[in-house]
Design an enzyme around this catalytic site. Structure first.
Site, PDB file in Angstrom:
ATOM      1  N   CYS A  50      37.003  48.497  40.389  1.00  0.00           N
ATOM      2  CA  CYS A  50      35.965  47.474  40.513  1.00  0.00           C
ATOM      3  C   CYS A  50      35.261  47.537  41.874  1.00  0.00           C
ATOM      4  O   CYS A  50      34.082  47.221  41.979  1.00  0.00           O
ATOM      5  CB  CYS A  50      36.531  46.088  40.253  1.00  0.00           C
ATOM      6  SG  CYS A  50      37.979  45.693  41.227  1.00  0.00           S
ATOM      7  N   HIS A 329      39.782  41.275  43.192  1.00  0.00           N
ATOM      8  CA  HIS A 329      38.835  41.830  42.243  1.00  0.00           C
ATOM      9  C   HIS A 329      37.440  41.794  42.862  1.00  0.00           C
ATOM     10  O   HIS A 329      37.090  40.844  43.558  1.00  0.00           O
ATOM     11  CB  HIS A 329      38.875  41.002  40.948  1.00  0.00           C
ATOM     12  CG  HIS A 329      37.949  41.508  39.895  1.00  0.00           C
ATOM     13  ND1 HIS A 329      38.011  42.803  39.413  1.00  0.00           N
ATOM     14  CD2 HIS A 329      36.933  40.899  39.228  1.00  0.00           C
ATOM     15  CE1 HIS A 329      37.061  42.953  38.498  1.00  0.00           C
ATOM     16  NE2 HIS A 329      36.398  41.823  38.365  1.00  0.00           N
TER      17      HIS A 329
END
Ligand SMILES: [Zn+2]
Length: 376
Positions: A50, A329
Site C-alpha cells: 500500500c 496502512h
C-alpha cells in the site's frame, strides 16, 4: 534495439514499440478531452504494497508528470541518450498510461513495476511494509537517472563562488547542478535551499546552496493541532551550533559558535512536504499522530524565501498513514488534474470524497503545485 537507433524519429520509435496501441488510445484521450474521469483505477495490493500504491497514485495525479508519460515524451529523452537501461521509466510510464486510458475501472496489478523498482532499489524486494516517503525518494531518483538529459556526468571542478553576491552564487550553483542532473523529474520536483551560517564572534555569514527534492518538516510540539506554517517555521528557525557541533568560521579560521538558518532560494514546481511523524530513533516505535492543519489552497511561502520571491501553492495530493509504526496502512487522497474533484485511493478501491475531508491526522506526505511565483 530501438533505444540504440538514436537517429530514428521519436514518434516512429514510439509507433514501433509494443505499446503503440496505448499511444493510439492516448491520442484519443487528448483529442476527445474526455469528460469521463480517467485516472480512477485502483492498484492491487500485492502484500503490504500500500505504501507503493499510495505514492504511485499521488504521482499519477501530478499533472505534468502524467502528461510526460501519456505523451511518451520520456521516450524522446531516452532515445536522445541511448540509454541501455530504462526499464523503470518504461514500467512507470506504462502504469500511468493504463491508469489514464484503461477502458474499465477495474483495479490493475503493479507487479511489473514492482519488479523494476526492486531491481533499482533492492530494499523493496519482498513484501514488507515500507516508508512511503523513502519509497518516493528512491522512485524519483530512479526515474531521474534514466531520463537524465546528461548522459555522461562531467567532472565539475570545485570553484570558489564566495566573492559573488548570494543571488549570483545561487545561480552558479544551480547551473552546476544542472550540468550533471537535468531531467523532467528535476524540472518538476527539485528546488534550492539556502543555508546561512553566521559566526557569533565576528558576524561573518557564509552561505551554501543545496538542491532539495522534498522538505522533511518537524512537527511543532502541541497538545492540540498545529498549523503547517508552524512546522515550516520550525524547519527554518535559527539554530545554534555550539559545543561539538561548532563549525569553522572562514574569517576567524577557527571553530566558533554559529547560528544556522534555512531559507528557500528556488521554489520547485511541485513541492513535496514530508511530515516527520516517525521518530528517528534506531528502533522506530513512536509515531506522532498530531493533527497538522494544512491549507488546500493558497499556501503562501513568501516568508520562507531567501530573497523577495512570492510563492503560492495549491495542494493536489496527500499520502496518508493510518495506524502505528508496527502495523499501518497507506492510502492517498488526490485531486484529479482533469476534473478538479478529490478521490480516495485505497489500494484497489477508488471513491469520490469531499475536499473538506482531505485534512486529517493521517496526512504524511503532502504534494503541492506552484500556482504563482513572482518577484515582489
Ligand atoms: Zn568568525
Amino acid at each position: 534495439v530501438i533505444r540504440h537507433g538514436a537517429m530514428l524519429h521519436p514518434l516512429a520509435a514510439a509507433m514501433l514499440h509494443p505499446l503503440a496501441s496505448i499511444s493510439l488510445s492516448i491520442s484519443v484521450f487528448f483529442s476527445q478531452n474526455s469528460k469521463n474521469a480517467q485516472g480512477l483505477v485502483g492498484l492491487r495490493n500485492l502484500g503490504n504494497t500500500c505504501f507503493m500504491n499510495s505514492i504511485l497514485q499521488c504521482l499519477s495525479n501530478t499533472h505534468d508528470l502524467r502528461d510526460y508519460c501519456l505523451r511518451n515524451t520520456h521516450r524522446t529523452d531516452l532515445n536522445n541518450n541511448c540509454r541501455a537501461n530504462a526499464a523503470l521509466m518504461e514500467e512507470f510510464a506504462k502504469l500511468t498510461q493504463i491508469l489514464w486510458t484503461s477502458a474499465s475501472n477495474e483495479a490493475i496489478s503493479p507487479s511489473d513495476f514492482k519488479t523494476q523498482i526492486q531491481k533499482y532499489a533492492p530494499r523493496f524486494v519482498g513484501y514488507n511494509q515500507q516508508d512511503a516517503q523513502e519509497f518516493l525518494r528512491f522512485l524519483l531518483d530512479g526515474l531521474h537517472n534514466e531520463v537524465n538529459r546528461v548522459s555522461v556526468r562531467p567532472r565539475v571542478p570545485v570553484e570558489d563562488f564566495d566573492h559573488l553576491s548570494d543571488d549570483e552564487k545561487a545561480k552558479r550553483m544551480w547551473n552546476k547542478y544542472l550540468e550533471r542532473e537535468d531531467s523532467k523529474v528535476v524540472d518538476l520536483f527539485v528546488g534550492q535551499l539556502k543555508s546561512s551560517l553566521t559566526c557569533s564572534e565576528c558576524g561573518f555569514c557564509s552561505t551554501v546552496f543545496d538542491p532539495f527534492w522534498d522538505l522533511s518538516l518537524p512537527i511543532a510540539k502541541s497538545s492540540g493541532e498545529v498549523a503547517l506554517i508552524d512546522c515550516l517555521r520550525l524547519f527554518t528557525k535559527e539554530d545554534v551550533l555550539d559545543g561539538n557541533e561548532k563549525p569553522t568560521c572562514q574569517r576567524c579560521k577557527a571553530r566558533r559558535k554559529c547560528t544556522k538558518k534555512f531559507s528557500i532560494q528556488k521554489f520547485p514546481k511541485v513541492l513535496v512536504l514530508h511530515l516527520k511523524r516517525f521518530s528517528e530513533a534506531r528502533v522506530k516505535t513512536a509515531k506522532l499522530s498530531t493533527f497538522v492543519n494544512f491549507p488546500i489552497k493558497e499556501l503562501d511561502l513568501r516568508e520562507f524565501a531567501s530573497d523577495n520571491m512570492n510563492a503560492i501553492y495549491n495542494l493536489y495530493a496527500v499520502s496518508n498513514h493510518t495506524g502505528t509504526t508496527l502495523g499501518g496502512h497507506y492510502t492517498a487522497y488526490c485531486r484529479n488534474p482533469s476534473t478538479g474533484e478529490w478521490y480516495t485511493y485505497n489500494d484497489s478501491r477508488v471513491s469520490p470524497m469531499s475536499s473538506s475531508q482531505v485534512r486529517s491526522s493521517d496526512a504524511y506526505v503532502l504534494f503541492y503545485e506552484l500556482a504563482l511565483s513572482s518577484r515582489m
